[in-house]
Structures are given as C-alpha cells and as structure tokens.
Scaffold this motif. Structure first.
Motif, PDB file in Angstrom:
ATOM      1  N   LYS A 199       0.831  -1.206   0.000  1.00  0.00           N
ATOM      2  CA  LYS A 199       0.000   0.000   0.000  1.00  0.00           C
ATOM      3  C   LYS A 199       0.866   1.258   0.000  1.00  0.00           C
ATOM      4  O   LYS A 199       0.616   2.213  -0.756  1.00  0.00           O
ATOM      5  N   ASN A 200       1.896   1.266   0.846  1.00  0.00           N
ATOM      6  CA  ASN A 200       2.776   2.433   0.910  1.00  0.00           C
ATOM      7  C   ASN A 200       3.474   2.678  -0.420  1.00  0.00           C
ATOM      8  O   ASN A 200       3.675   3.831  -0.825  1.00  0.00           O
ATOM      9  N   ALA A 201       3.875   1.589  -1.105  1.00  0.00           N
ATOM     10  CA  ALA A 201       4.559   1.750  -2.382  1.00  0.00           C
ATOM     11  C   ALA A 201       3.618   2.298  -3.453  1.00  0.00           C
ATOM     12  O   ALA A 201       3.975   3.219  -4.201  1.00  0.00           O
ATOM     13  N   VAL A 202       2.397   1.753  -3.530  1.00  0.00           N
ATOM     14  CA  VAL A 202       1.451   2.188  -4.557  1.00  0.00           C
ATOM     15  C   VAL A 202       0.967   3.616  -4.283  1.00  0.00           C
ATOM     16  O   VAL A 202       1.035   4.492  -5.154  1.00  0.00           O
ATOM     17  N   ALA A 203       0.499   3.852  -3.066  1.00  0.00           N
ATOM     18  CA  ALA A 203      -0.007   5.194  -2.745  1.00  0.00           C
ATOM     19  C   ALA A 203       1.133   6.209  -2.682  1.00  0.00           C
ATOM     20  O   ALA A 203       0.957   7.378  -3.073  1.00  0.00           O
ATOM     21  N   GLY A 204       2.299   5.770  -2.185  1.00  0.00           N
ATOM     22  CA  GLY A 204       3.432   6.685  -2.108  1.00  0.00           C
ATOM     23  C   GLY A 204       3.876   7.153  -3.473  1.00  0.00           C
ATOM     24  O   GLY A 204       4.190   8.333  -3.675  1.00  0.00           O
ATOM     25  N   LEU A 205       3.906   6.248  -4.449  1.00  0.00           N
ATOM     26  CA  LEU A 205       4.253   6.642  -5.805  1.00  0.00           C
ATOM     27  C   LEU A 205       3.187   7.561  -6.393  1.00  0.00           C
ATOM     28  O   LEU A 205       3.506   8.595  -6.997  1.00  0.00           O
ATOM     29  N   ALA A 206       1.926   7.204  -6.213  1.00  0.00           N
ATOM     30  CA  ALA A 206       0.848   8.035  -6.761  1.00  0.00           C
ATOM     31  C   ALA A 206       0.912   9.456  -6.203  1.00  0.00           C
ATOM     32  O   ALA A 206       0.670  10.433  -6.922  1.00  0.00           O
ATOM     33  N   ALA A 207       1.253   9.584  -4.928  1.00  0.00           N
ATOM     34  CA  ALA A 207       1.284  10.897  -4.292  1.00  0.00           C
ATOM     35  C   ALA A 207       2.323  11.823  -4.903  1.00  0.00           C
ATOM     36  O   ALA A 207       2.192  13.059  -4.821  1.00  0.00           O
TER      37      ALA A 207
END
Length: 492
Positions: A199-207
């Motif tokens: 989750k951190n990787a996906v949302a972190g990249l999107a952010a």
C-alpha cells in the motif's frame, strides 16, 4: 516427453496432471513475478482448487517487468504455460503438472500491455512476488523510498511507468475512469506487513504525481496482509536433468520444492477471491503473529546458517545442517535470542516450529544452496535479522549471537572464504558492501557506517561492542574457533 497441453494424456502414470480443461478456466488474477516460489505456492493452491471443480473463474495471467521475465514468458509459452512441480520428500519424490496459469502478458519496458490487462474488468486481484528488495524500501527505516530510481522515473512519467507499482497506479486510474471497481493488490512476498508495505509503495508513488489519486487509493484499494512459506530452490540444469531422468518430462523451467507449504491470509478482498480455505489456506485477522514467527525464525534462520557455511565453502543447505557448528549456531541463537522475543502465535508452539524448521533445512532432496541464501543481504538483513536485534536492545537483553550473525555477514562481504576462494556478492549494493567489508577487516565499525542498512542498531554502543568483538574474533581466530566459543557460552 516435452511438456505441452497435447502431451498431458501421454505423461507417465505416476505424474499428476490437471483434471480440468484449459477452456474451463477464465482469468481473474494477474500475477507479477512468476518465478519458482510463485509457481510452487500460489499457482499450486489454485491448481488444487481447479482440480476440485472450484473457483475456475480465477485463472492466473502471468506478468513481469524485468528482462528475465521475458525469458520466462518465452519458455512457459512454448509449453502452453504449464509447469512441472516436483515435491522433494526423501524417498518419495512426487511430480505434478499444474495448469493454473492460462496466459502471460507481453513484457515491455513501459508496461502498456500489463496496464491494459490489469485494467480489464475480469481482473479482480493483482498479486505480487517481486522479492524483498522489489518494494522500493529504505533498508534502515523500512519506509517507502521516493528517491528510488524507478520511483523517481515513474513519478515524472506516470503514463509510461517502468516499475510494477507505476503500472498498478496507471491501471487503477484506467479502471476508475471507466467506472470499474479497483482490483485487490495481494503481496506474496516475505516482508513484515507485506500488504501495508505494498500500500505504501502504490499510494506513495501516486502521491508524487497526483496526491488526490493517492488519497483515493488509500480509501478504496484493498491490500491484504499475508504470510507465505515454501522452500523453493533455484532451477538449474541439475533439476531439468533430474526431471527427465526420474519422470521422463522435458520442462524448460520446472520447479523443485519441499513438500511443506503454508499460506496465511487476511480476508480482505472486496471484489471476491478464490475459495482458498478449501485447499488449506488459513484466513485470520491476525496475520502478523504468523508472519513474525516465520520471518524471524525461518527467514532469520536461513541468514544464520548462510554466512558461516559460505565462509566454510559449504554449497548445499542440507550439508550446512550436517556441520555441527553451523547447526549448533542456528539452534543456540534461535533458542537464546530470537524465540524469546517472538510473540505467541495462536495454536503454535514456537519450540515445535523450530524443530520443524530444522527438519526442513536438513532435507537433502531439496538441494537448496547456500549462495541462494546469501544473496540480497542488504535487503534481507534489515527485514530478517536486525529487527530481532533492535527488539532485544530495547529490552536491554544481550545480542551476542545476533551481533555474531551480522559480523559473519560483514566477513562474507569481504569477498573471500576462509580457504581464499573468491566470493561474488549477489546483491544490488554489492560494490558498497564489499568496500565496507574490506575496510572492516582493520576497523570493524566501518561496516556499521552503512546507516541505510543498520539505522539506530548500528549506533547502539552495546551492539557496536558485541559486533566488533565478533568480527575481530572471526579475522583473528577464524569461523570454527569463534563458533565453538559462542556455542560453548564463552566470551568472544
């Protein structure tokens, strides 16, 4: 006999094969990272389900984002996506052909085909086996690293991503624009809190490129935690030839593995899931307890035996377990320092679990190798060893054995075994590790200067003293004498 759908009926009688036709399976899962572990684990559970007449709308579509994935696609495509899985139980090896994979996405640098396939309405789960080092994590903090080169590229080029997480973000955007619900992202890697990390990787990249979409991901996309377990060595010519000799099958990339397998999952799949509970998967709201047990005792155990065995020129894991000092080091360190800080696990005695691990490591038929266990230490040490060290330091407890394990890794990173045999580090940070490993021969604390790996553990005075004593002993007296003293309870 060359493996293919047309050859299934002519396989030797003792080889199990799918009882379902390929036409009966429709796609539901895109899986990124179709290496040996995935094909010995998730794909086998799905094959069991399909053989039982269940969940046949959850066929696997393979995928990858690395050049080697294209090679895998070519080899599996030539045999109709079938895989031979050989379970290595001493005296009773068994082969089965699995057919859960029904397609494989074309491998491209900018991942257009992968994005399109994940965005298709029938895909409800995207699962991942991209290794511990594939999640773009800072090793010291275990937090998402926005400066990782692939992440930096995808933040600047969200429509042409090169990473799996960039492809996931892009596919989720396509689905939202089309009014489709998001797929579930299911990590199948050996990482504490792997769902949270994904989750951190996906949302972190999107952010980094679209903060609003990152918030939508956090509020709408499911990332269940899971613990996976099966010892699965790499495939070499040895395994291919054994498959031909023992079972009469020619498979371009067979999988050899131990009989044991385990999968514990959080039941968080808003768009549905296969009926995994029917084939032995445990669903629980507390995956973390099982996960911590496995990562610290089994994965930590692999690290414990890996480096002394490598320094003593031992090649196979079962041979390491036959060495009294390597086995003694494993058992003493596990019992004295690791198991006492592993929280209780429902229905599991940790002593019995260690005995099971000891038996699994000693299985001579598996043929797992010490070089495989040694690889990627810069990613594995912060996940499998240093958390135990950190917890013991926080309790004011001794870390003699854990510091010795880290010192053995440092000695390994010097790049030479005790006999003078060169060691080639299989690690993305090999050059830096070797530089610090060589400096640490004269100044042990030079190895702890890699703060991106050791973090606050490397600044703890108690750990620094224990580490320096252990590494000094390894250089002055050698692995054998150092292990003898540790096992006997003598100061190093």
């Amino acid at each position: 006999m060359k493996l293919s759908l047309s050859a299934l009926d002519a396989l030797p009688g003792g080889v199990a094969r799918p009882t379902y036709a390929r036409s009966e399976i429709s796609p539901g899962i895109v899986h990124v990272g179709t290496g040996n572990f995935h094909r010995a684990h998730q794909a086998v559970y799905l094959d069991d389900l399909f053989n039982a007449g269940l969940s046949r709308d959850w066929g696997l579509v393979g995928a990858g984002v690395r050049p080697n994935d294209a090679k895998m696609r070519d080899i599996l495509g030539a045999q109709d996506w079938l895989t031979t899985v050989v379970e290595l139980e001493p005296g009773n090896n068994r082969a089965r052909v699995t057919g859960a994979m029904i397609d494989f996405v074309e491998v491209e640098r900018e991942n257009r085909a992968l994005i399109a396939r994940m965005a298709a309405p029938e895909i409800r789960i995207v699962s991942l086996t991209v290794t511990e080092g594939g999640y773009c994590i800072n090793p010291a903090t275990q937090a998402f690293d926005p400066e990782h080169p692939e992440i930096a590229h995808d933040a600047q080029n969200p429509d042409t991503p090169v990473s799996v997480f960039g492809a996931i973000v892009a596919a989720l955007k396509v689905r939202r624009a089309a009014g489709l619900p998001p797929f579930t992202v299911m990590s199948c890697d050996n990482i504490p809190g792997n769902g949270h990390v994904a989750k951190n990787a996906v949302a972190g990249l999107a952010a980094l490129s679209d903060p609003g979409f990152a918030e939508w991901i956090l509020g709408n996309v499911a990332f269940p935690d899971g613990m996976v377990d099966r010892i699965t060595p790499a495939t070499s010519a040895r395994e291919r030839e054994a498959l031909k000799a023992n079972f009469g099958i020619e498979d371009g990339w067979p999988v050899f593995c131990e009989p044991f397998r385990q999968w514990v999952l959080e039941d968080h799949f808003p768009e549905g899931r296969p009926a995994f509970e029917e084939v032995g998967v445990t669903f629980t709201s507390d995956v973390s307890a099982f996960e911590l047990m496995k990562i610290r005792i089994l994965n930590g155990g692999h690290a414990i035996i890996a480096y002394p065995a490598a320094l003593l020129d031992i090649h196979f894991v079962h041979e390491a377990m036959e060495h009294p000092l390597v086995r003694g080091f494993l058992l003493k360190l596990e019992r004295d320092e690791i198991i006492p800080i592993v929280p209780p696990v429902p229905g599991q005695d940790l002593g019995d679990y260690l005995t099971l691990i000891e038996t699994r490591f000693a299985n001579p038929d598996v043929g797992d190798t010490i070089p495989r266990l040694c690889q990627d230490g810069s990613n594995r040490q912060p996940k499998f060893i240093l958390p135990s060290t950190r917890d013991r330091l926080a309790q004011g407890a001794p870390v003699t054995g854990l510091a010795l394990e880290s010192a053995l890794w440092a000695r390994y990173c010097y790049g030479e075994s005790e006999s003078g045999k060169p060691i080639t580090l299989d690690d993305p940070n090999a050059e830096r590790l070797t530089r610090h490993g060589r400096a640490a021969k004269d100044d042990p604390l030079a190895f702890l200067a890699m703060t991106e790996i050791f973090g606050d553990v490397g600044t703890n005075e108690g750990f620094r003293a224990a580490f320096a004593a252990a590494l000094t002993s390894l250089w002055a007296r050698g692995v054998t004498a150092t292990l003898e003293d540790y096992i006997a309870g003598k100061p190093l």
